[in-house]
Scaffold this active site. Structure first.
Site, PDB file in Angstrom:
ATOM      1  CB  CYS A  30      18.422 -43.376  13.452  1.00  0.00           C
ATOM      2  SG  CYS A  30      20.136 -43.241  13.963  1.00  0.00           S
ATOM      3  CB  SER A  52      22.786 -39.156  20.769  1.00  0.00           C
ATOM      4  OG  SER A  52      23.714 -40.033  21.373  1.00  0.00           O
ATOM      5  CG  ASN A 107      25.290 -52.875  17.350  1.00  0.00           C
ATOM      6  OD1 ASN A 107      24.600 -53.816  17.710  1.00  0.00           O
ATOM      7  ND2 ASN A 107      24.902 -51.624  17.472  1.00  0.00           N
ATOM      8  CB  CYS A 116      33.881 -43.249  19.370  1.00  0.00           C
ATOM      9  SG  CYS A 116      33.317 -41.680  20.063  1.00  0.00           S
ATOM     10  CB  CYS A 145      24.446 -48.015  17.481  1.00  0.00           C
ATOM     11  SG  CYS A 145      22.919 -47.493  18.116  1.00  0.00           S
ATOM     12  CB  CYS A 200      31.963 -38.325  13.078  1.00  0.00           C
ATOM     13  SG  CYS A 200      31.927 -37.910  14.835  1.00  0.00           S
ATOM     14  N   GLY A 234      27.876 -38.454  12.779  1.00  0.00           N
ATOM     15  CA  GLY A 234      28.191 -37.089  13.186  1.00  0.00           C
ATOM     16  C   GLY A 234      27.906 -36.793  14.635  1.00  0.00           C
ATOM     17  CD  GLU A 235      28.604 -34.721  19.417  1.00  0.00           C
ATOM     18  OE1 GLU A 235      28.616 -35.941  19.659  1.00  0.00           O
ATOM     19  OE2 GLU A 235      27.824 -33.943  19.992  1.00  0.00           O
ATOM     20  CB  SER A 242      27.943 -41.406  23.849  1.00  0.00           C
ATOM     21  OG  SER A 242      26.862 -41.453  22.946  1.00  0.00           O
ATOM     22  CG  LEU A 243      29.132 -42.148  31.021  1.00  0.00           C
ATOM     23  CD1 LEU A 243      29.468 -40.678  31.038  1.00  0.00           C
ATOM     24  CD2 LEU A 243      28.196 -42.495  32.174  1.00  0.00           C
ATOM     25  CG  HIS A 244      30.128 -45.278  25.310  1.00  0.00           C
ATOM     26  ND1 HIS A 244      28.834 -45.718  25.385  1.00  0.00           N
ATOM     27  CD2 HIS A 244      30.186 -44.501  24.205  1.00  0.00           C
ATOM     28  CE1 HIS A 244      28.134 -45.231  24.385  1.00  0.00           C
ATOM     29  NE2 HIS A 244      28.932 -44.485  23.654  1.00  0.00           N
ATOM     30  CD  GLU A 302      24.949 -45.282   5.653  1.00  0.00           C
ATOM     31  OE1 GLU A 302      24.759 -46.433   5.276  1.00  0.00           O
ATOM     32  OE2 GLU A 302      25.876 -44.946   6.389  1.00  0.00           O
TER      33      GLU A 302
HETATM   34  N1  SAH Z   1      28.025 -38.430  18.154  1.00  0.00           N
HETATM   35  C1  SAH Z   1      26.835 -38.757  18.873  1.00  0.00           C
HETATM   36  C2  SAH Z   1      25.762 -39.403  18.019  1.00  0.00           C
HETATM   37  C3  SAH Z   1      26.185 -40.548  17.130  1.00  0.00           C
HETATM   38  S1  SAH Z   1      26.456 -42.101  17.906  1.00  0.00           S
HETATM   39  C4  SAH Z   1      27.175 -39.594  20.088  1.00  0.00           C
HETATM   40  O1  SAH Z   1      28.343 -39.944  20.268  1.00  0.00           O
HETATM   41  O2  SAH Z   1      26.300 -39.874  20.890  1.00  0.00           O
HETATM   42  C5  SAH Z   1      24.909 -42.637  18.443  1.00  0.00           C
HETATM   43  C6  SAH Z   1      24.998 -43.763  19.443  1.00  0.00           C
HETATM   44  O3  SAH Z   1      25.505 -44.972  18.824  1.00  0.00           O
HETATM   45  C7  SAH Z   1      25.964 -43.430  20.583  1.00  0.00           C
HETATM   46  O4  SAH Z   1      25.457 -43.754  21.856  1.00  0.00           O
HETATM   47  C8  SAH Z   1      27.154 -44.266  20.194  1.00  0.00           C
HETATM   48  O5  SAH Z   1      27.977 -44.400  21.249  1.00  0.00           O
HETATM   49  C9  SAH Z   1      26.478 -45.521  19.677  1.00  0.00           C
HETATM   50  N2  SAH Z   1      27.377 -46.453  18.975  1.00  0.00           N
HETATM   51  C10 SAH Z   1      28.389 -46.145  18.168  1.00  0.00           C
HETATM   52  N3  SAH Z   1      29.053 -47.271  17.776  1.00  0.00           N
HETATM   53  C11 SAH Z   1      28.435 -48.320  18.342  1.00  0.00           C
HETATM   54  C12 SAH Z   1      28.649 -49.735  18.320  1.00  0.00           C
HETATM   55  N4  SAH Z   1      29.644 -50.308  17.638  1.00  0.00           N
HETATM   56  N5  SAH Z   1      27.805 -50.511  19.036  1.00  0.00           N
HETATM   57  C13 SAH Z   1      26.789 -49.949  19.740  1.00  0.00           C
HETATM   58  N6  SAH Z   1      26.547 -48.632  19.796  1.00  0.00           N
HETATM   59  C14 SAH Z   1      27.350 -47.797  19.110  1.00  0.00           C
END
Ligand code: SAH
Length: 346
Positions: free
Chosen positions: A103, A190, A289, A114, A332, A110, A158-159, A213-215, A90
């Protein structure tokens, strides 16, 4: 048959001259592909007929088939494509006041799984080819309602750093003057934090943007949210990002999803501020989300504000990302392969 967008200009010149045609014809083909959006080699009217024929015998001009298009109330548009081998990917067009961001995906599926991300639930199918990456961008530019593309973020499925060579080759073509001509500073990779990939990227002399992506601000929480943290834990990742900034003179953006009851309390904000103290970076907060079946919820708006204020009061540059396309599952982490026939959880 191979898509011609897998070739850069030099490679195409080699092919065309090996067939006995002049080198400049490669530039003309590029012009038709990237500037004039040709869909058939027969359209390339300034090329010798023999060359058009030869190209059509050896290459295709398109490798994505549109399966479905959805438009959100906020004008975000999502495109579902089928690849030649029946995998699905997509891409999303996100128009804003002064820009249209595409995007795009770097892999079908992937492998990083996560916990909050819908895209990773099916595992990795395969890396995308250079042409499959570029065509998403070209498609958004030519066929989205906005008919324009100014920025690109690798935040689809994907990554990107797990498909390093193809993503970098695609970026160089998207960036090239004779390619799509999108400025490097308008292209964002990203990553979930693949340290060797970030180290390699630092050597590329490309002015692209890097988002990490730290989180989470501690390993226990990050381990829970992102299994990749076990391999590349926070302190090593942070050290690598600091080196990246030193080497490239570019800022890094840290993405931080706020998930209710997991990483969005005031103590988390304080830990994050301490961890990033003195680091030239930005934090982009993203209220999670809801991803179906994943049990992930966003904290209430008040808690988001408290988190944001705690960071900015500690001197951390922080922005809050607006969710786009929620009503069409394009936000996202929601790019979900509903059409995937082998989808486990449908
Ligand atoms: N693999 C890469 C790129 C794909 S994710 C990465 O991890 O960065 C792109 C962004 O969407 C990342 O910052 C990811 O953490 C975020 N994302 C994934 N799931 C999400 C969700 N449920 N709510 C908000 N952001 C999300």
């Amino acid at each position: 048959m191979a898509d011609i967008k897998n070739l850069n200009l030099k490679e195409l010149e080699t092919v065309i001259t090996s067939w006995g045609f002049p080198r400049f014809c490669a530039g003309q083909v590029f012009d038709w592909v990237y500037k004039k959006s040709a869909v058939d080699f027969s359209q390339m009217s300034n090329l010798p007929l023999d060359l058009r024929k030869r190209l059509a015998e050896n290459y295709v001009l398109s490798c994505l088939e549109l399966v479905k298009k959805q438009q959100s109330k906020d004008k975000t548009e999502k495109f579902l494509f089928e690849l030649a081998d029946k995998n699905f990917i997509e891409a999303v067009s996100i128009p804003a006041k002064d820009r249209v961001t595409g995007c795009i995906s770097s892999q079908a599926g992937c492998k990083f799984a996560c916990r909050f991300c819908a895209s990773g639930q099916l595992g990795l199918r395969r890396n995308l080819e250079v042409a499959e990456i570029i065509e998403q961008a070209l498609y958004l530019k030519n066929y989205s309602a906005a008919k324009k593309l100014t920025h690109i973020v690798f935040m689809g499925t994907g990554e990107p750093l797990d498909n390093y060579d193809n993503v970098l080759a695609a970026i160089r073509l998207i960036n090239a003057k004779d390619g799509m001509g999108i400025g490097a500073r308008r292209i964002t990779i990203s990553t979930c934090g693949i340290i060797p990939g970030i180290e390699k990227l630092a050597q590329e002399k490309l002015q692209i943007e890097l988002s990490v992506s730290l989180h989470a601000a501690d390993n226990a929480t990050r381990d829970k949210l992102m299994p990749v943290n076990k391999k590349y834990p926070l302190e090593q990742l942070l050290r690598c990002c600091r080196d990246y900034v030193k080497k490239t003179n570019r800022q890094v953006t840290f993405e931080y999803i706020l998930v209710k009851d997991i990483n969005s309390g005031l103590p988390d904000a304080r830990r994050l501020a301490i961890m990033l103290a003195g680091f030239d970076c930005k934090v982009n907060l993203i209220p999670a989300n809801p991803a179906r079946n994943l049990g992930i919820l966003a904290p209430p708006a008040g808690a988001v504000k408290v988190f944001q204020n705690a960071l900015s009061q500690s001197g951390v540059k922080v922005t809050l990302r607006q969710a786009r396309g929620e009503d069409i599952d394009a936000a996202c982490g929601q790019l979900r392969l509903k059409y995937e026939p082998r989808c486990k959880s449908e």
